[in-house]
Design an enzyme around this catalytic site. Structure first.
Site, PDB file in Angstrom:
ATOM      1  N   SER A  23       0.815  -1.215   0.000  1.00 64.40           N
ATOM      2  CA  SER A  23       0.000   0.000   0.000  1.00 64.40           C
ATOM      3  C   SER A  23       0.849   1.265   0.000  1.00 64.40           C
ATOM      4  O   SER A  23       0.315   2.375   0.060  1.00 64.40           O
ATOM      5  CB  SER A  23      -0.922   0.019   1.224  1.00 64.40           C
ATOM      6  N   ASN A 110      -1.828  -2.315  13.361  1.00 64.26           N
ATOM      7  CA  ASN A 110      -3.276  -2.093  13.375  1.00 64.26           C
ATOM      8  C   ASN A 110      -3.655  -0.817  14.113  1.00 64.26           C
ATOM      9  O   ASN A 110      -4.465  -0.017  13.619  1.00 64.26           O
ATOM     10  CB  ASN A 110      -3.995  -3.295  13.997  1.00 64.26           C
ATOM     11  N   THR A 155     -39.577  26.448 -10.002  1.00 62.85           N
ATOM     12  CA  THR A 155     -39.878  25.097  -9.527  1.00 62.85           C
ATOM     13  C   THR A 155     -40.099  24.253 -10.774  1.00 62.85           C
ATOM     14  O   THR A 155     -40.664  24.736 -11.763  1.00 62.85           O
ATOM     15  CB  THR A 155     -41.123  25.047  -8.619  1.00 62.85           C
ATOM     16  N   HIS A 156     -39.635  23.014 -10.743  1.00 59.26           N
ATOM     17  CA  HIS A 156     -39.707  22.131 -11.920  1.00 59.26           C
ATOM     18  C   HIS A 156     -38.973  22.740 -13.120  1.00 59.26           C
ATOM     19  O   HIS A 156     -39.266  22.416 -14.264  1.00 59.26           O
ATOM     20  CB  HIS A 156     -41.156  21.831 -12.308  1.00 59.26           C
ATOM     21  N   SER A 277     -12.788  26.350 -26.766  1.00 62.22           N
ATOM     22  CA  SER A 277     -12.961  25.167 -27.614  1.00 62.22           C
ATOM     23  C   SER A 277     -11.776  25.048 -28.567  1.00 62.22           C
ATOM     24  O   SER A 277     -11.208  26.052 -29.001  1.00 62.22           O
ATOM     25  CB  SER A 277     -14.260  25.290 -28.415  1.00 62.22           C
ATOM     26  N   LYS A 283     -16.344  30.055 -28.204  1.00 66.75           N
ATOM     27  CA  LYS A 283     -16.825  29.368 -27.008  1.00 66.75           C
ATOM     28  C   LYS A 283     -16.113  29.837 -25.739  1.00 66.75           C
ATOM     29  O   LYS A 283     -14.921  30.132 -25.732  1.00 66.75           O
ATOM     30  CB  LYS A 283     -16.626  27.846 -27.132  1.00 66.75           C
ATOM     31  N   ASN A 285     -16.383  28.029 -22.139  1.00 67.85           N
ATOM     32  CA  ASN A 285     -17.017  26.890 -21.484  1.00 67.85           C
ATOM     33  C   ASN A 285     -16.818  26.921 -19.969  1.00 67.85           C
ATOM     34  O   ASN A 285     -15.697  27.146 -19.496  1.00 67.85           O
ATOM     35  CB  ASN A 285     -16.445  25.579 -22.029  1.00 67.85           C
ATOM     36  N   GLU A 290     -18.346  22.426 -14.416  1.00 69.99           N
ATOM     37  CA  GLU A 290     -18.705  21.092 -14.909  1.00 69.99           C
ATOM     38  C   GLU A 290     -17.878  20.007 -14.222  1.00 69.99           C
ATOM     39  O   GLU A 290     -18.385  18.922 -13.920  1.00 69.99           O
ATOM     40  CB  GLU A 290     -18.521  21.040 -16.422  1.00 69.99           C
ATOM     41  N   TYR A 317      -9.128  -6.483  12.772  1.00 65.28           N
ATOM     42  CA  TYR A 317      -8.570  -5.956  11.531  1.00 65.28           C
ATOM     43  C   TYR A 317      -8.552  -7.044  10.470  1.00 65.28           C
ATOM     44  O   TYR A 317      -8.273  -8.207  10.735  1.00 65.28           O
ATOM     45  CB  TYR A 317      -7.149  -5.426  11.751  1.00 65.28           C
ATOM     46  N   GLN A 322      -7.355  -2.200   4.039  1.00 58.72           N
ATOM     47  CA  GLN A 322      -6.372  -1.416   3.306  1.00 58.72           C
ATOM     48  C   GLN A 322      -7.059  -0.544   2.266  1.00 58.72           C
ATOM     49  O   GLN A 322      -6.516   0.483   1.843  1.00 58.72           O
ATOM     50  CB  GLN A 322      -5.357  -2.356   2.636  1.00 58.72           C
ATOM     51  N   LYS A 325      -8.204   3.783   2.440  1.00 63.99           N
ATOM     52  CA  LYS A 325      -7.385   4.985   2.385  1.00 63.99           C
ATOM     53  C   LYS A 325      -7.503   5.771   1.089  1.00 63.99           C
ATOM     54  O   LYS A 325      -7.627   7.000   1.110  1.00 63.99           O
ATOM     55  CB  LYS A 325      -5.920   4.627   2.621  1.00 63.99           C
TER      56      LYS A 325
END
Length: 464
Positions: A23, A110, A155-156, A277, A283, A285, A290, A317, A322, A325
């Site tokens: 790890s 542990n 709304t909606h 773009s 553009k 963006n 996003e 344990y 493992q 993490k």
């Protein structure tokens, strides 16, 4: 050097097995917490005379040397030694000789890894709380400038009623406040020391767990050694809180994305938080928004992943743990980055106030005002609702809005409608009059901004 746990074994694992088992590629993130935990442990061993003063001092000096080397990025880790604990122990032995092998007296990996993660998460949650505060301050900054900027409330995703733009922004302030409260409360369950629990059953050495906890700045320590090494509730809780925080940021991201389109034109995001773009030169963006919206999925995934890992594990344990993490590290990084991005976007965005105010001039978002007007004159609200609904239908069929209806036409639908209706139907009046507690009325919005500022000031006083 053979495996630090290799005395019972006659064969070494193949290299690819070592790699699968190791790890160190990700838990090296805990290098400072692991050294700090070891320093506290050795200091306690010295206090309790489990190690001699000379031995403890040698180990402590070696650990401090490793800490400095880690800060200078001079430590080399190996898959052969699996994890951050054994790598550091090996490096310590190389640094100070065989006495370094006494570091692990009265301790297991542990309780060691659990201690590392408690230390790590305590610090990162405190940092995230500070970043949330920064974002809240940015929201207040924009809200104070836009109390009387009016936008359609939806709304909606259909226009509903006109509202103050500041009122809309402050909604996210309160979402973030709940996120901050949850994270703050979670610190009670993070701020607990597992150190001294051993592998699962404690230790025969006369250790002082209270002293170790105090050395590391923990406010308490686990009552049960099995619980200390097997508990990952504090990580699950963080991942859950992180998921909800990211969900709130994702909702705000969606609104920023919509508001910055040609169709809305409510805001313009700063160039620093947008991209262009490769083919369409016009553009601009909203890529940062996003990305925050998209990264919410990975944070949610980290929560589900750990819940799935834990759901069938017997005490105490298991190597499955493992897998606790990488998702934690990833969520910390993602949440931290998203908050920083949003703080910048909120503070630098251009609010197109005129466009917003104009957007509520030609729609039916003032229809509720007319229904309330009739209700205030004694018409049962359900009946008033029907009258206004028929009037809206008439306007749609004729191609105009409620503000364009003549008084004569109004009175065909209800004789209770008088000349004052025109002032009541303006977007400004519709917003200003909604002064119920927590409403979008300008005075109420100013009040909640002031209340928000008071909360931020209280946080600042606590931190100082």
């Amino acid at each position: 050097m053979s495996k630090l746990w290799g005395g019972r074994f006659t064969k070494k694992p193949e290299e690819w097995v070592d790699e699968f088992n190791a790890s160190i590629s990700f838990d090296k993130e805990l290098v400072f917490e692991d050294i700090e935990g070891s320093i506290a442990h050795v200091t306690m061993l010295k206090k309790c005379s489990i190690l001699s003063g000379k031995e403890a001092d040698q180990i402590l000096q070696g650990l401090k040397t490793l800490y400095q080397k880690a800060a200078d990025q001079e430590l080399d880790f190996s898959v052969e030694y699996e994890d951050i604990h054994l790598n550091l122990e090996k490096l310590l032995i190389d640094e100070i000789g065989e006495v370094g092998g006494k570091l692990h007296t009265g301790r297991s990996r542990n309780d060691q890894i659990a201690t590392d993660m408690h230390l790590f998460l305590k610090r990162r949650v405190e940092e995230i709380i500070d970043l949330i505060t920064d974002l809240q301050e940015g929201i207040v900054f924009q809200s104070e400038k836009n109390v009387k900027t009016i936008i359609p409330g939806y709304t909606h995703l259909q226009r509903a009623q006109p509202i103050s733009f500041a009122h809309h922004l402050m909604c996210y302030f309160w979402m973030l406040q709940r996120d901050k409260d949850r994270l703050t409360d979670s610190l009670k369950r993070i701020d607990i020391s597992p150190l001294g629990a051993g592998a699962l059953a404690g230790t025969t050495f006369p250790i002082d767990r209270a002293f170790s906890a105090e050395q590391l700045g923990f406010s308490s320590y686990y009552e049960n050694s099995l619980d200390a090494v097997s508990d990952r509730d504090f990580i699950v809780e963080f991942l859950s809180n992180g998921s909800l925080l990211m969900t709130h940021l994702s909702r705000l991201a969606e609104e920023f994305i919509l508001w910055s389109t040609e169709e809305f034109q409510f805001i313009e995001l700063d160039d620093s938080f947008t991209t262009g773009s490769s083919i369409m030169p016009q553009k601009k963006n909203p890529d940062m928004a996003e990305l925050v919206r998209g990264k919410t999925g990975r944070v949610n995934g980290n929560l589900i992943s750990l819940l799935t890992v834990l759901k069938g594990l017997p005490l105490a344990y298991n190597k499955d743990m493992q897998e606790d993490k990488e998702g934690m590290f990833d969520t910390v990084k993602t949440v931290t980055g998203s908050l920083k991005i949003f703080n910048g976007m909120v503070r630098t965005m251009k609010v197109k106030q005129q466009r917003m105010n104009e957007s509520v001039s030609n729609d039916f978002s003032n229809a509720t005002e007319l229904a309330d007007y009739l209700a205030a004159k004694g018409v049962p609200f359900r009946q008033a609702h029907e009258i206004v609904g028929k009037l809206v239908l008439h306007c749609i069929q004729e191609g105009y809005y409620l503000k364009d209806v003549s008084l004569e036409q109004y009175q065909r639908f209800s004789g209770l409608i008088e000349e004052d209706i025109y002032s009541i139907l303006t977007p400004y009046a519709a917003v200003e009059r909604r002064n119920s507690y927590g409403g979008t009325g300008f005075e109420q919005v100013k009040y909640q901004i002031e209340k928000g500022k008071s909360l931020l000031k209280a946080d600042e006083m606590v931190n100082n």
